[in-house]
Design an enzyme around this catalytic site. Structure first.
Site, PDB file in Angstrom:
ATOM      1  N   HIS A  22      -4.135  15.068 -44.977  1.00 14.57           N
ATOM      2  CA  HIS A  22      -3.938  15.201 -46.228  1.00 14.57           C
ATOM      3  C   HIS A  22      -5.594  15.090 -46.957  1.00 14.57           C
ATOM      4  O   HIS A  22      -5.450  14.988 -48.135  1.00 14.57           O
ATOM      5  CB  HIS A  22      -3.330  13.970 -47.014  1.00 14.57           C
ATOM      6  CG  HIS A  22      -1.832  14.112 -46.644  1.00 14.57           C
ATOM      7  ND1 HIS A  22      -0.974  15.244 -46.907  1.00 14.57           N
ATOM      8  CD2 HIS A  22      -0.934  13.357 -45.777  1.00 14.57           C
ATOM      9  CE1 HIS A  22       0.193  15.313 -46.420  1.00 14.57           C
ATOM     10  NE2 HIS A  22       0.358  13.937 -45.697  1.00 14.57           N
TER      11      HIS A  22
ATOM     12  N   LYS B 150     -14.834  -4.359 -40.174  1.00 16.53           N
ATOM     13  CA  LYS B 150     -15.578  -5.062 -39.273  1.00 16.53           C
ATOM     14  C   LYS B 150     -16.986  -4.109 -39.072  1.00 16.53           C
ATOM     15  O   LYS B 150     -18.170  -4.669 -38.980  1.00 16.53           O
ATOM     16  CB  LYS B 150     -15.219  -5.163 -37.889  1.00 16.53           C
ATOM     17  CG  LYS B 150     -14.361  -6.508 -37.711  1.00 16.53           C
ATOM     18  CD  LYS B 150     -14.726  -7.933 -37.986  1.00 16.53           C
ATOM     19  CE  LYS B 150     -14.738  -8.250 -39.392  1.00 16.53           C
ATOM     20  NZ  LYS B 150     -13.713  -8.773 -39.970  1.00 16.53           N
TER      21      LYS B 150
ATOM     22  N   ARG C 195     -23.474 -19.475 -45.841  1.00 12.85           N
ATOM     23  CA  ARG C 195     -22.819 -19.211 -47.408  1.00 12.85           C
ATOM     24  C   ARG C 195     -23.818 -18.269 -48.279  1.00 12.85           C
ATOM     25  O   ARG C 195     -23.220 -18.096 -49.308  1.00 12.85           O
ATOM     26  CB  ARG C 195     -22.630 -20.484 -47.763  1.00 12.85           C
ATOM     27  CG  ARG C 195     -21.640 -21.164 -47.357  1.00 12.85           C
ATOM     28  CD  ARG C 195     -21.507 -22.579 -47.574  1.00 12.85           C
ATOM     29  NE  ARG C 195     -20.608 -23.306 -46.736  1.00 12.85           N
ATOM     30  CZ  ARG C 195     -19.281 -23.322 -47.003  1.00 12.85           C
ATOM     31  NH1 ARG C 195     -18.971 -22.683 -48.203  1.00 12.85           N
ATOM     32  NH2 ARG C 195     -18.358 -23.802 -46.409  1.00 12.85           N
TER      33      ARG C 195
ATOM     34  N   CYS D 274     -23.180 -20.261 -52.120  1.00  8.84           N
ATOM     35  CA  CYS D 274     -24.267 -20.731 -51.587  1.00  8.84           C
ATOM     36  C   CYS D 274     -24.213 -22.152 -50.790  1.00  8.84           C
ATOM     37  O   CYS D 274     -22.892 -22.588 -51.217  1.00  8.84           O
ATOM     38  CB  CYS D 274     -25.118 -20.966 -52.880  1.00  8.84           C
ATOM     39  SG  CYS D 274     -25.590 -19.794 -53.953  1.00  8.84           S
TER      40      CYS D 274
ATOM     41  N   GLU E 231     -19.208  -3.774 -42.128  1.00  9.84           N
ATOM     42  CA  GLU E 231     -19.917  -5.283 -42.258  1.00  9.84           C
ATOM     43  C   GLU E 231     -20.940  -5.417 -41.442  1.00  9.84           C
ATOM     44  O   GLU E 231     -22.093  -5.904 -41.789  1.00  9.84           O
ATOM     45  CB  GLU E 231     -18.847  -6.193 -42.223  1.00  9.84           C
ATOM     46  CG  GLU E 231     -19.145  -7.585 -42.623  1.00  9.84           C
ATOM     47  CD  GLU E 231     -17.688  -8.558 -42.610  1.00  9.84           C
ATOM     48  OE1 GLU E 231     -16.963  -8.149 -41.685  1.00  9.84           O
ATOM     49  OE2 GLU E 231     -17.770  -9.527 -43.522  1.00  9.84           O
TER      50      GLU E 231
ATOM     51  N   ASN F  94     -23.857 -23.934 -56.970  1.00  6.82           N
ATOM     52  CA  ASN F  94     -23.186 -22.635 -56.606  1.00  6.82           C
ATOM     53  C   ASN F  94     -22.453 -22.525 -57.804  1.00  6.82           C
ATOM     54  O   ASN F  94     -21.780 -23.031 -58.330  1.00  6.82           O
ATOM     55  CB  ASN F  94     -21.971 -23.044 -55.598  1.00  6.82           C
ATOM     56  CG  ASN F  94     -22.686 -23.735 -54.231  1.00  6.82           C
ATOM     57  OD1 ASN F  94     -23.820 -23.188 -53.591  1.00  6.82           O
ATOM     58  ND2 ASN F  94     -21.874 -24.613 -53.687  1.00  6.82           N
ATOM     59  N   GLY F  95     -22.353 -21.074 -57.669  1.00  9.94           N
ATOM     60  CA  GLY F  95     -21.265 -20.457 -58.889  1.00  9.94           C
ATOM     61  C   GLY F  95     -22.218 -19.754 -60.019  1.00  9.94           C
ATOM     62  O   GLY F  95     -23.241 -19.192 -59.607  1.00  9.94           O
TER      63      GLY F  95
ATOM     64  N   TRP G 235     -27.449 -17.356 -52.318  1.00  8.23           N
ATOM     65  CA  TRP G 235     -26.885 -16.174 -52.410  1.00  8.23           C
ATOM     66  C   TRP G 235     -26.920 -15.502 -53.847  1.00  8.23           C
ATOM     67  O   TRP G 235     -26.262 -16.289 -54.661  1.00  8.23           O
ATOM     68  CB  TRP G 235     -25.661 -15.785 -51.857  1.00  8.23           C
ATOM     69  CG  TRP G 235     -25.024 -14.564 -51.663  1.00  8.23           C
ATOM     70  CD1 TRP G 235     -25.197 -13.447 -50.767  1.00  8.23           C
ATOM     71  CD2 TRP G 235     -24.137 -13.882 -52.616  1.00  8.23           C
ATOM     72  NE1 TRP G 235     -24.525 -12.429 -50.806  1.00  8.23           N
ATOM     73  CE2 TRP G 235     -23.785 -12.358 -52.238  1.00  8.23           C
ATOM     74  CE3 TRP G 235     -23.558 -14.091 -53.949  1.00  8.23           C
ATOM     75  CZ2 TRP G 235     -23.089 -11.438 -52.797  1.00  8.23           C
ATOM     76  CZ3 TRP G 235     -22.639 -13.315 -54.711  1.00  8.23           C
ATOM     77  CH2 TRP G 235     -22.374 -11.817 -54.276  1.00  8.23           C
TER      78      TRP G 235
ATOM     79  N   LYS H 194     -20.384 -15.942 -46.452  1.00 15.52           N
ATOM     80  CA  LYS H 194     -19.162 -15.975 -45.627  1.00 15.52           C
ATOM     81  C   LYS H 194     -17.870 -15.855 -46.690  1.00 15.52           C
ATOM     82  O   LYS H 194     -16.726 -15.282 -46.097  1.00 15.52           O
ATOM     83  CB  LYS H 194     -19.367 -17.345 -44.858  1.00 15.52           C
ATOM     84  CG  LYS H 194     -18.084 -17.674 -44.633  1.00 15.52           C
ATOM     85  CD  LYS H 194     -17.773 -16.914 -43.247  1.00 15.52           C
ATOM     86  CE  LYS H 194     -16.396 -17.202 -42.325  1.00 15.52           C
ATOM     87  NZ  LYS H 194     -15.904 -16.080 -41.771  1.00 15.52           N
TER      88      LYS H 194
ATOM     89  N   GLU I  79      -8.876  -2.878 -40.413  1.00 26.90           N
ATOM     90  CA  GLU I  79      -9.619  -4.137 -40.068  1.00 26.90           C
ATOM     91  C   GLU I  79     -10.902  -3.707 -39.177  1.00 26.90           C
ATOM     92  O   GLU I  79     -11.996  -4.110 -39.288  1.00 26.90           O
ATOM     93  CB  GLU I  79      -8.819  -5.381 -39.156  1.00 26.90           C
ATOM     94  CG  GLU I  79      -9.533  -6.381 -38.855  1.00 26.90           C
ATOM     95  CD  GLU I  79     -10.421  -7.191 -39.892  1.00 26.90           C
ATOM     96  OE1 GLU I  79     -10.172  -7.018 -40.945  1.00 26.90           O
ATOM     97  OE2 GLU I  79     -11.274  -8.096 -39.124  1.00 26.90           O
TER      98      GLU I  79
HETATM   99  O1  M6R Z   1     -12.121 -16.990 -46.656  1.00 20.66           O
HETATM  100  P1  M6R Z   1     -11.032 -15.649 -47.001  1.00 20.66           P
HETATM  101  O2  M6R Z   1     -10.215 -15.526 -46.106  1.00 20.66           O
HETATM  102  O3  M6R Z   1     -10.328 -15.779 -48.390  1.00 20.66           O
HETATM  103  O4  M6R Z   1     -12.151 -14.340 -47.011  1.00 20.66           O
HETATM  104  C1  M6R Z   1     -11.790 -13.187 -47.463  1.00 20.66           C
HETATM  105  C2  M6R Z   1     -12.754 -11.995 -47.477  1.00 20.66           C
HETATM  106  O5  M6R Z   1     -13.750 -12.419 -47.895  1.00 20.66           O
HETATM  107  C3  M6R Z   1     -13.269 -12.019 -45.871  1.00 20.66           C
HETATM  108  O6  M6R Z   1     -11.984 -11.681 -44.973  1.00 20.66           O
HETATM  109  C4  M6R Z   1     -14.303 -10.955 -45.805  1.00 20.66           C
HETATM  110  O7  M6R Z   1     -13.854  -9.621 -46.112  1.00 20.66           O
HETATM  111  C5  M6R Z   1     -15.161 -10.993 -44.321  1.00 20.66           C
HETATM  112  N1  M6R Z   1     -16.275 -11.377 -44.460  1.00 20.66           N
HETATM  113  C6  M6R Z   1     -14.497 -10.026 -43.533  1.00 20.66           C
HETATM  114  O8  M6R Z   1     -14.982 -10.023 -42.096  1.00 20.66           O
END
Ligand code: M6R
Length: 600
Positions: free
Chosen positions: A500, A481, A40, A15, A484, A113-114, A87, A595, A477
């Site tokens: 496989h 992307k 966040r 958050c 997401e 937050n938390g 969040w 984020k 990756e």
């Molecule tokens: O801040 P970080 O690099 O530790 O974050 C890790 C993942 O949460 C972050 O890379 C997440 O997978 C991204 N939203 C992907 O685009």
């Protein structure tokens, strides 16, 4: 206003929090800050101020802009206030569950937050004492406990300190008490909270972005510290009860990093910043690189740990180290503890993280340290929790990454990981690789081709990304992307694995992205592409060399093989972004995500 682009300050929490006590009205400042930390968490938002001896709270479900309009947040009066963008963890996305949360008589307001793990027990005990609850959140208990403690102590800092002693879990909180409109109190445990020291005003925030442009002086709080700020003073108390004096750090920042410039979204802006950020990633301290290399070479066992996109960079680093004859494993942070038998005195763990606040990664390094391992980290956020858990830290230097999807931080990680491996191999060069910036620019020029592909395939429900060897993490990756940002199901895997099992899913029209640079795996990967095409797949080739097997071809420039992932990932980032736009998703704020993930 200008400052260095060398790193930025703590990021990453589920958050966003901001509080301000000032000699001027704060609503505008809080609102501004709230919008900057919205990435966040963005399911509800709210603000509380005290004015004329009365507390006012306005909040609701929805994005900050909606709540601002609906509740007229900017018209709130007062020279002290706290604000939050959420969040959801405990309690659904409702007006009542939005923060600030308040005590029974709205004497105390809290943003958090938390996760408070023992909130149910605390709530039951408070209800027995006659407290009435208005929300389903874990946070509300904090406001009620502080109310009780404040009644007893009449001291905001002492009351907050006493309350935190009852809490189990993680928290970064900012507290405001109606009777004391001169004071804000903050406390943190395993979640970031920083102080911004301004002229005639002080801030508490989860991230420096919240107050950038208003002050560049920041005090980082350590775990379990409690802080009380007035307009002109900062009082920090350690867990032992001892007061500490800590001088502010000058934060390196670039105000322009916070604007979208002419881009429609932060994500697109950040993708386009990569010619600049990949070269900034080379701004590394020679001594630190040498220390990384020394520790890696001397390690009895070596792990690279990270989550999400950062894990894909970790896989690339592992590949290069293995190629150099150094045995190591890359393990997603949430699973590192399962490898505890190999973590002991003499072990080294390299943690990669953009935010430096990812709960899984921080927990992983704590487990490793407890078992005697040494921790090295590569982060973007200066002063982040991960940086402070580490023996040595290298910075990505790519400036704030606001879009939830990691883009420029990934390519910076690839560069820094390569520099570390080069240092391990005794290479001295730390200048940007020749032609890299230009190559990134060329890869970005493929955007119009990628837009065509996005339009053509935006209605598909499944996508496959395949590659071999060093390129396999790039395929993974690309799939991450796409999932997401576009919400399309995608899988990324080594091309060798197709036969496989996954080949059974390939049918007429299935889009398959093949990342296939020239080199030793090129011919085998072309054979995999042929096998898929023979079963009806439409093969999109990402490569420096064209081939007839590709239904569509996206050319990327040729570079030294260790840096190819930097240019190969760019069309994949652009594809995910444009797919989101075509599908009318908000690429900066994908659903259900935040984020950086500071809860387990
Ligand atoms: O801040 P970080 O690099 O530790 O974050 C890790 C993942 O949460 C972050 O890379 C997440 O997978 C991204 N939203 C992907 O685009």
């Amino acid at each position: 206003m200008r400052a260095l682009l060398l790193g930025w300050t703590p990021s990453g929490t589920v958050c966003g929090i901001i509080g301000c006590v000032s000699d001027e009205e704060v609503a505008g400042v809080l609102l501004d800050g709230l919008k900057r930390v919205e990435y966040r968490g963005y399911d509800s938002a709210g603000m509380a101020t005290v004015s004329g001896g009365a507390m006012e709270v306005r909040k609701g479900a929805g994005r900050v802009n909606d709540i601002e309009e609906k509740m007229r947040l900017s018209s709130m009066e007062g020279k002290i206030g706290i604000a939050h963008t959420r969040w959801a963890t405990h309690g659904g996305v409702t007006d009542a569950n939005a923060h600030p949360q308040t005590s029974c008589r709205e004497q105390v307001a809290v943003v958090h937050n938390g996760i408070i793990q023992n909130y149910a027990q605390l709530k039951a005990a408070l209800m027995k004492k006659g407290h009435r609850f208005k929300s389903e959140t874990d946070t509300e208990v904090v406001a009620h406990i502080i109310e009780e403690e404040y009644k007893r102590t009449k001291d905001p800092l002492a009351a907050t300190r006493a309350a935190t002693k009852a809490l189990k879990g993680q928290y970064a909180i900012a507290v405001m008490i109606q009777e004391r409109p001169d004071v804000l109190v903050g406390a943190r445990k395993d979640a970031p909270l920083i102080v911004g020291v301004g002229d005639g005003k002080m801030f508490l925030a989860s991230d420096v972005l919240a107050f950038i442009g208003r002050t560049d002086r920041t005090i980082f709080l350590d775990n379990r510290e409690v802080v009380e700020v007035t307009r002109t003073s900062v009082r920090i108390v350690e867990p032992s009860g001892k007061e500490v004096v800590r001088r502010p750090n000058q934060v390196a920042w670039e105000l322009s990093d916070l604007s979208k410039s002419d881009y429609a979204h932060y994500t697109l802006k950040e993708i386009n910043e990569q010619p600049h950020t990949v070269s900034n990633a080379y701004l590394q301290d020679r001594e630190k690189l040498a220390e990384f290399a020394r520790m890696i070479k001397g390690a009895k066992s070596l792990f690279i740990t990270a989550s999400g996109t950062s894990y894909h960079a970790a896989l690339l680093m592992k590949f290069r180290l293995n190629e150099a004859g150094i045995m190591c494993d890359a393990v997603v942070s949430g699973e590192l503890k399962e490898h505890a038998a190999f973590l002991r005195k003499g072990s080294v763990v390299v943690a990669l993280s953009q935010s430096g606040e990812t709960a899984d990664t921080i927990e992983a390094v704590k487990v490793a340290k407890k078992r005697g391992a040494k921790v090295l980290s590569v982060v973007n956020a200066v002063g982040s929790s991960l940086a402070r858990e580490s023996e040595e830290v290298l910075l990505l230097n790519c400036g704030p990454e606001v879009g939830v999807a990691a883009t420029k931080s990934f390519t910076a990680q690839v560069v820094v990981a390569n520099m570390v491996v080069d240092a391990v191999l005794g290479m001295k060069r730390i200048r940007p690789a020749k032609g890299l910036t230009e190559a990134v620019r060329k890869a970005l020029q493929m955007e119009s081709k990628v837009v065509e592909l996005a339009k053509r395939y935006a209605d598909r429900s499944d996508f496959y990304f395949v590659a071999r060897g060093y390129e396999a993490p790039v395929a993974m990756e690309g799939a991450l992307k796409l999932k997401e940002l576009s919400y399309i199901h995608a899988e990324g895997m080594p091309a060798s694995e197709l036969k496989h099992g996954t080949l059974a899913l390939i049918e007429k029209g299935t889009p398959v992205i093949v990342v296939n640079p020239s080199g030793s795996n090129h011919a085998d990967t072309l054979s995999s592409a042929e096998e898929m095409k023979a079963r009806g797949a439409e093969v999109i080739g990402i490569s420096d060399v064209r081939d007839d097997v590709y239904t569509h071809y996206v050319q990327v420039p040729a570079l030294q093989s260790k840096l190819m992932p930097v240019v190969e990932v760019i069309p994949l980032q652009l594809l995910a972004y444009h797919m989101a736009v075509v599908r009318k998703n908000d690429p900066d704020y994908p659903r259900n995500l935040a984020k950086s993930v500071t809860v387990k």
